[in-house]
Design an enzyme around this catalytic site. Sequence first.
Site, short mmCIF file in Angstrom:
data_model
loop_
_atom_site.label_atom_id
_atom_site.label_comp_id
_atom_site.label_asym_id
_atom_site.label_seq_id
_atom_site.Cartn_x
_atom_site.Cartn_y
_atom_site.Cartn_z
N HIS A 183 -2.92 17.06 -3.26
CA HIS A 183 -3.39 17.18 -1.88
C HIS A 183 -3.17 18.57 -1.29
CE1 HIS A 183 -3.93 12.96 -2.26
NE2 HIS A 183 -4.01 12.68 -0.98
N ARG A 214 -11.74 32.82 46.09
CA ARG A 214 -11.66 31.76 47.09
C ARG A 214 -11.43 30.39 46.47
NH1 ARG A 214 -16.51 29.65 49.98
NH2 ARG A 214 -17.55 31.46 49.10
N ASN A 265 1.34 11.79 5.13
CA ASN A 265 0.74 11.05 6.25
C ASN A 265 1.51 11.40 7.52
OD1 ASN A 265 -0.38 7.80 4.98
ND2 ASN A 265 -1.34 9.79 4.98
N TYR A 277 0.83 -1.20 0.00
CA TYR A 277 0.00 0.00 0.00
C TYR A 277 0.87 1.26 0.00
CZ TYR A 277 -2.82 3.92 1.45
OH TYR A 277 -3.40 5.15 1.50
N TYR A 314 -16.15 33.29 44.73
CA TYR A 314 -15.50 32.07 44.22
C TYR A 314 -14.29 32.37 43.34
CZ TYR A 314 -19.27 28.83 45.59
OH TYR A 314 -20.15 28.05 46.27
N GLU A 322 -12.14 6.07 4.64
CA GLU A 322 -11.75 6.79 5.86
C GLU A 322 -13.05 7.22 6.56
OE1 GLU A 322 -9.20 9.71 4.08
OE2 GLU A 322 -7.91 8.13 3.26
N PHE A 381 -1.37 7.52 11.67
CA PHE A 381 -1.63 8.90 11.26
C PHE A 381 -2.93 9.46 11.86
CE2 PHE A 381 -2.99 6.11 7.60
CZ PHE A 381 -4.32 6.02 7.99
#
Length: 496
Positions: free
Chosen positions: A85, A283, A198, A55, A280, A413, A329
Amino acid sequence: MIHYINPNERLTIAKVKEIVDNKMTLALSDEAKTRIQKCRDYLNKKMETQKEPIYGVTTGFGSLCNISISKEQLSQLQKNLVMSHACGVGDEVPAEVVRLMLLLKAQNFCFGYSGAQLQTVQRLIDCYNNDVLPIVYQQGSLGASGDLCPLANLMLPAILGMGDVYYKGRRCDVKEVYAEFGWQPIELQSKEGLALLNGTQFMSSYATWCILKAQRLSLQSDMILALSLDAFDGRIEPFFESLHMVRPHKGQLETAAAVRKYTEGSELIARHKEHVQDPYSFRCAPQVHGAAKDTIAYVASVIETEINSTTDNPIVLPDEDMVISGGHFHGEPLAMVLDFLAIAVAELGSISERRTYQLIDAKRGLPSFLVAKPGLNSGFMIPQYAAAAIASQSKQLCTPCSVDSIPSSQNQEDLVSMGGNAATKCYRVMENTERIMAIELFDAAQALEFRRPLKSSPFIENMVAEYRKVVNFVDIDQIMYKHIHASVKFLQDMAL
């Protein structure tokens, strides 16, 4: 000073800070070079001997993993991957984060499990050392198959010689930089494009910047709290160690101890109090600041694991004679802690804004809106508005990104982390909290002047004296945004 990237030495958050602050030069250690070359040599041999597809090495990517690629097309496959990409949009990633992306990507490769060429890794280091910063955009990463989109935008100029960079303070075509240094585009070998894209370096670089900022804000929040407590004529008993030993959360103990230290020697803290309790926001500050401290410490541990890992895919294991396609990844570990970190630091902003309000509310002898003649003067009325607006925005940003997912790549994915969005919104929360704290500091320093002639502690008096060099006391209405901006800059420049 040189920092040698070494797979046998753990890269800590503190070390990253040292590298950045001291503008250290990066270099690969001999061990890193050996591992990188060994992995590349193994992968070349594996391609010659293995008949089954590997792959991302001899196949397409994502849902195209079943399409085999011929040996003659492998380099073009990797180049096409980077170009196709590089789809980043939105605002540009800040320069300090881009530098970290270069550093952490080189760190990722040094372990020798990625199959990158030695010259490819060296080019990333050369870009870092010469401050050649590719233009990367904030939007586009799903935080799942790595930070594909922003890492492609990073690698397009750095490795392929395409696109724009910042260099010597200006934006330019990267070809100008290549000409100056005599660089040539790198011809990618099998798997290299995938190794470059990746990975979690967009998320982890933002996370590293954010954790360094969070650690700084946590320290400063205690200092400003101590000043506000004294200016408000607050009680010190809620910070006693004996009280916190019966609920001994580490961060809570640390906050209480810090406030005791910062207020030591104060005439104001030591004087008799008419009131029995504080609100608060004073405190319960050890509990709130302390919980943030504990969160920051946990998140830092996760980030350190991530930046000392190999996060691309597939993973090449020469010693085991395996190339395994897995899921390193995937950004879920970072996405979740970035959401958590944003929540913790947003709470520091929320409690800071509440103390700001208490200081302007005409309590305990302080005048309305911290000016001597309210009515004619609005004084510090609107800085609190600004702090409230920023705090509200941070709360909106703290909706967790890591619970969302939109499937991609033809449903290959099918569960993504959205860690890229978690990273960029966490960055915004850091900036927001710094601004809110700067407004509290502005108000608290003003309020302290109405306690004269009594003095605070030596530590607080010295801090206020330094602050007064950049932000003056406001006796009548003035243009306030300039003071607020100066207050932010004071926090950014403060030596800790």
